[in-house]
Design an enzyme around this catalytic site. Structure first.
Site, PDB file in Angstrom:
ATOM      1  CG  HIS A 125      -1.862   1.189   1.179  1.00 12.30           C
ATOM      2  ND1 HIS A 125      -3.095   1.130   0.563  1.00 12.30           N
ATOM      3  CD2 HIS A 125      -1.718   2.468   1.609  1.00 12.30           C
ATOM      4  CE1 HIS A 125      -3.682   2.315   0.636  1.00 12.30           C
ATOM      5  NE2 HIS A 125      -2.857   3.138   1.267  1.00 12.30           N
ATOM      6  CB  CYS A 126       2.053   3.430  -2.510  1.00 21.67           C
ATOM      7  SG  CYS A 126       3.083   4.881  -2.758  1.00 21.67           S
ATOM      8  CD  GLN A 127       2.906   7.693   3.680  1.00 26.02           C
ATOM      9  OE1 GLN A 127       2.081   8.262   4.381  1.00 26.02           O
ATOM     10  NE2 GLN A 127       4.180   7.579   4.022  1.00 26.02           N
ATOM     11  CG  ASN A 131      -4.950   2.958  -5.405  1.00 27.63           C
ATOM     12  OD1 ASN A 131      -5.595   2.126  -4.773  1.00 27.63           O
ATOM     13  ND2 ASN A 131      -5.034   3.102  -6.717  1.00 27.63           N
TER      14      ASN A 131
END
Ligand code: ZN
Ligand code: ZN
Length: 255
Positions: A125-127, A131
């Protein structure tokens, strides 16, 4: 709503950083160096603008693309795997069930606590894109990192000074994802495989990641078979449904 993903502080920070680097590179560095109106200045400004706007375009694709949702009708196809033992079959089904979503999970699918759902071929999960990076947007994510790295290195060379250490951070991230792509591995699978690799080494055996089909096939499974479309973030026509993947030394697809 997809567009609501832009309402996040990290994404706002990314826009600010992009704008800052763009302004400094063009209107400070190139202007002071050769002048923006000179032919050299126009050339460097055009090249850097292309790299910057392509990075921005890839960023939008990453944010707006659904990384991959498990179809509601999905059930593991254990019969096709010729598993004769009923107990083992039950275990396989149990292990692939998400306790939170109460649905079956295909191979390489994981539950994301931030997105509160299961994501196909989840990488992480990439802040910064607010997304998950998964099956449908991993290609766009890789292209984003690639162009952002090239843009930051270009800026560093033109400016003559490192841009906030950005090129080093992005370059490391790019090397990491080149390694993962060459091995057909996700970030989750890499860390999940650390113990398996250690055990294999300890017992004097080699360990091979089950989805590693060789560098060329690994790369084309993400970027696509047509090299002309390798750097088009939204060109994902080669992807299937994300619920089955070919495994090494086996013509079967596991689900
Ligand atoms: Zn789940
Ligand atoms: Zn997520």
């Amino acid at each position: 709503m997809k567009w609501q993903r832009f309402l996040s502080i990290p994404i706002f920070a990314v826009f600010l950083l992009m704008g800052f680097v763009y302004y400094v590179t063009l209107f400070v560095s190139i202007e002071d160096w050769v002048g923006l109106r000179s032919s050299d200045g126009s050339f460097h400004a055009s090249v850097f603008s292309f790299l910057a706007f392509y990075s921005l375009f890839s960023f939008f694709v990453c944010v707006l693309t659904d990384p991959g949702r498990v179809p509601s009708s999905y059930v593991p196809d254990v019969e096709d795997r010729e598993l004769s033992d009923q107990e083992f079959r039950r275990n396989v089904k149990h292990q692939r069930k998400c306790e939170i979503c109460s649905t079956y999970k295909p191979q390489r699918c994981h539950h994301c606590r931030t997105c509160r759902r299961c994501v196909l071929r989840m990488d992480h999960h990439c802040q910064w894109i607010n997304n998950c990076v998964g099956y449908w947007n991993y290609k766009a994510f890789f292209i984003l990192v690639f162009f952002a790295t090239v843009a930051s290195i270009y800026s560093m060379v033109v400016c003559g000074t490192p841009v906030l250490g950005l090129s080093m951070i992005l370059g490391s991230l790019l090397c990491w994802h080149i390694y993962l792509m060459a091995n057909n591995m996700t970030t989750i699978e890499y860390y999940g495989g650390v113990r398996a690799r250690w055990l294999a080494r300890k017992s004097g055996q080699g360990y091979r990641h089950p989805f590693n089909l060789g560098v060329y096939r690994n790369v084309t499974s993400v970027l696509g078979p047509n090299m002309l479309k390798w750097f088009l973030p939204a060109a994902v026509g080669h992807l299937k449904d994300g619920s089955s993947f070919r495994i090494a030394h086996d013509t079967r697809q596991i689900t």
